[in-house]
Design an enzyme around this catalytic site. Structure first.
Site, PDB file in Angstrom:
ATOM      1  N   ARG A  27       0.832  -1.203   0.000  1.00 65.28           N
ATOM      2  CA  ARG A  27       0.000   0.000   0.000  1.00 65.28           C
ATOM      3  C   ARG A  27       0.867   1.254   0.000  1.00 65.28           C
ATOM      4  O   ARG A  27       2.060   1.207   0.294  1.00 65.28           O
ATOM      5  CB  ARG A  27      -0.910   0.009   1.236  1.00 65.28           C
ATOM      6  N   LYS A  51       1.834   1.959   7.565  1.00 62.69           N
ATOM      7  CA  LYS A  51       2.145   1.159   8.741  1.00 62.69           C
ATOM      8  C   LYS A  51       3.200   1.833   9.608  1.00 62.69           C
ATOM      9  O   LYS A  51       3.900   2.742   9.190  1.00 62.69           O
ATOM     10  CB  LYS A  51       2.634  -0.231   8.324  1.00 62.69           C
ATOM     11  N   HIS A 103      -0.518   1.540  16.358  1.00 64.70           N
ATOM     12  CA  HIS A 103      -0.757   0.426  17.271  1.00 64.70           C
ATOM     13  C   HIS A 103       0.325   0.378  18.357  1.00 64.70           C
ATOM     14  O   HIS A 103       0.935  -0.658  18.624  1.00 64.70           O
ATOM     15  CB  HIS A 103      -0.808  -0.895  16.508  1.00 64.70           C
ATOM     16  N   GLU A 151      -5.639   4.807  13.854  1.00 64.10           N
ATOM     17  CA  GLU A 151      -6.608   3.931  14.521  1.00 64.10           C
ATOM     18  C   GLU A 151      -7.201   4.519  15.792  1.00 64.10           C
ATOM     19  O   GLU A 151      -8.169   3.974  16.338  1.00 64.10           O
ATOM     20  CB  GLU A 151      -5.979   2.561  14.833  1.00 64.10           C
ATOM     21  N   ALA A 168     -14.784  -4.896  11.528  1.00 64.36           N
ATOM     22  CA  ALA A 168     -14.105  -6.082  11.002  1.00 64.36           C
ATOM     23  C   ALA A 168     -14.944  -7.333  11.202  1.00 64.36           C
ATOM     24  O   ALA A 168     -15.132  -8.137  10.289  1.00 64.36           O
ATOM     25  CB  ALA A 168     -12.740  -6.246  11.664  1.00 64.36           C
ATOM     26  N   ASP A 202     -20.573 -10.727  20.731  1.00 68.36           N
ATOM     27  CA  ASP A 202     -20.177  -9.387  21.141  1.00 68.36           C
ATOM     28  C   ASP A 202     -20.874  -9.079  22.456  1.00 68.36           C
ATOM     29  O   ASP A 202     -21.883  -9.716  22.810  1.00 68.36           O
ATOM     30  CB  ASP A 202     -20.557  -8.352  20.075  1.00 68.36           C
ATOM     31  N   LEU A 247     -11.678  -5.244  19.481  1.00 74.71           N
ATOM     32  CA  LEU A 247     -10.938  -3.983  19.496  1.00 74.71           C
ATOM     33  C   LEU A 247     -11.288  -3.172  20.724  1.00 74.71           C
ATOM     34  O   LEU A 247     -12.462  -2.957  21.039  1.00 74.71           O
ATOM     35  CB  LEU A 247     -11.263  -3.155  18.242  1.00 74.71           C
ATOM     36  N   VAL A 299      -1.349 -12.288  10.473  1.00 72.36           N
ATOM     37  CA  VAL A 299      -0.632 -11.283   9.701  1.00 72.36           C
ATOM     38  C   VAL A 299      -1.141  -9.890  10.101  1.00 72.36           C
ATOM     39  O   VAL A 299      -2.343  -9.621  10.040  1.00 72.36           O
ATOM     40  CB  VAL A 299      -0.810 -11.520   8.190  1.00 72.36           C
ATOM     41  N   ASN A 343      -0.709  -6.984   8.699  1.00 70.61           N
ATOM     42  CA  ASN A 343      -1.095  -6.049   7.634  1.00 70.61           C
ATOM     43  C   ASN A 343      -1.834  -6.799   6.530  1.00 70.61           C
ATOM     44  O   ASN A 343      -1.460  -6.773   5.367  1.00 70.61           O
ATOM     45  CB  ASN A 343       0.115  -5.292   7.080  1.00 70.61           C
ATOM     46  N   MET A 344      -2.903  -7.466   6.902  1.00 72.93           N
ATOM     47  CA  MET A 344      -3.690  -8.250   5.945  1.00 72.93           C
ATOM     48  C   MET A 344      -4.085  -7.451   4.710  1.00 72.93           C
ATOM     49  O   MET A 344      -3.962  -7.932   3.583  1.00 72.93           O
ATOM     50  CB  MET A 344      -4.944  -8.808   6.620  1.00 72.93           C
TER      51      MET A 344
END
Length: 377
Positions: free
Chosen positions: A15, A74, A102, A124, A185, A204, A246, A304, A306-307
């Site tokens: 990206r 990232k 993050h 984020e 997500a 949830d 999250l 992963v 950074n999917m």
């Protein structure tokens, strides 16, 4: 303001933080845009595309040394730590880094940015008054939609899975997919898994989110209130578990302890989308696109961080659509004025001039924190 965009260097990260239309908007507003040569190639964007938008194609060093606002996708990795620089300490505003950070999950990156003196602004943790996370949403949507297709592949015997077809066939039960978390997500993961004709359960603690999913999908996705019992019963009976929990800016809670993983079916699969924030499965640890999986207790883990980097063209345009209004504010007004005028930006600022201004980051690393308003005076 001078805005810089370096090439991403994280493993298989294709990206780029700004599209040519985004660059054109900045240039039209009177800003200079510096793009590292080749930065967009992984997203099928050429240097010529950026030049036509009015951007300047420069070297890596020119981006990092010349820009007042650095845009990335990232967090910096160790090879980039030496490039971090907060600029003069004579009372002038700190140079800004705007990206997914993050920080609660990485003391190493947090310390590197503290040492640099930069203003570290995390996509984020930009948060609106109603609790929405507008800059996390597009990549959460991408990762959520990718998770069932990744899980379906890993359930194949050749990839270490149980040999289960996610949608089953006539007369044969489909895979049971359990999604932990009904945010952006998780909701997208459940939707795609249901479309693949899996048996889908989503958990949830927010009953309003569950009601929304139930009303949209009309019972085709089973919604359950998350508690220790429902998590244990759902996870241990699942073929595929998708972790999508999250807590904004903070470490994700371990909803699935190791003992629960050990009780899962041999050859079942875990895809932990929340791994950027430490993961919601105790046995999860960060993996890369080059080496994406490992096995613990006969359960295949895909973690992963950074999917969305695997689908960079889609992800890059989705990301710029969301970030550009905030980039325009930061470039046009500077950090202090921008956070004063747009309250959503304030929680996005995690670090400033060597001080932690985000309480969740400070708590995660047991560091002192100070109010943002104090450091921006």
């Amino acid at each position: 303001m001078i805005v810089g965009v370096p090439t991403e260097v994280k493993d298989h990260e294709y990206r780029v933080a700004l599209t040519p239309p985004g660059a054109r908007e900045l240039v039209s507003a009177g800003h200079r845009v510096l793009i590292q040569a080749g930065a967009g190639e992984g997203s099928a964007i050429s240097d010529a595309d950026y030049k036509r938008a009015g951007a300047e194609i420069v070297s890596l060093e020119d981006v990092w040394s010349g820009a007042e606002l650095i845009l990335k996708v990232k967090e910096p990795i160790p090879s980039e730590f030496g490039l971090l620089n907060g600029g003069p300490t004579d009372g002038s505003p700190a140079r800004m880094l705007f990206t997914y950070l993050h920080l609660a999950a990485s003391r190493e990156v947090t310390q590197a940015l503290l040492d640099s003196g930069m203003a570290a602004i995390a996509y984020e943790t930009v948060q609106t008054a109603d609790g929405k996370l507008p800059l996390l949403a597009p990549m959460s949507e991408v990762a959520g939609r990718m998770a069932p297709q990744v899980g379906a592949r890993l359930l194949e015997k050749g990839h270490g899975g149980r040999g289960v077809l996610i949608g089953g066939v006539s007369g044969v039960q489909p895979a049971r997919v359990v999604v932990l978390g009904a945010g952006m997500a998780g909701a997208n993961a459940a939707w795609i898994a249901q479309g693949m004709e899996a048996e889908v359960i989503i958990l949830d603690r927010n009953i309003d989110r569950l009601r929304s999913i139930d009303s949209i999908h009309k019972g085709r996705i089973l919604t359950l209130m998350s508690n220790r019992t429902t998590v244990e019963e759902s996870v241990t009976s699942a073929d595929l578990v998708i972790g999508a929990v999250l807590v904004p800016g903070a470490l994700a809670p371990h909803l699935v302890p190791e003992a629960m993983v050990a009780a899962m079916k041999p050859g079942s699969v875990v895809v932990d989308i929340s791994i950027d924030q430490g993961g919601c499965v105790e046995t999860a640890h960060m993996t890369t696109h080059s080496d994406p999986t490992y096995v613990v207790h006969d359960v295949v883990h895909y973690c992963v961080g950074n999917m969305p980097g695997a689908v960079p063209n889609t992800s890059t345009y989705a990301l710029t659509n969301a970030t550009l209004p905030y980039v325009m504010e930061l470039a046009g007004q500077g950090l202090a004025t921008a956070v004063a005028r747009d309250r959503a930006l304030a929680p996005g600022v995690n670090l400033y001039r060597g001080q932690v201004v985000s309480a969740p980051v400070a708590e995660a690393h047991r560091l002192p924190s100070v109010p943002l308003a104090t450091v921006l005076r």
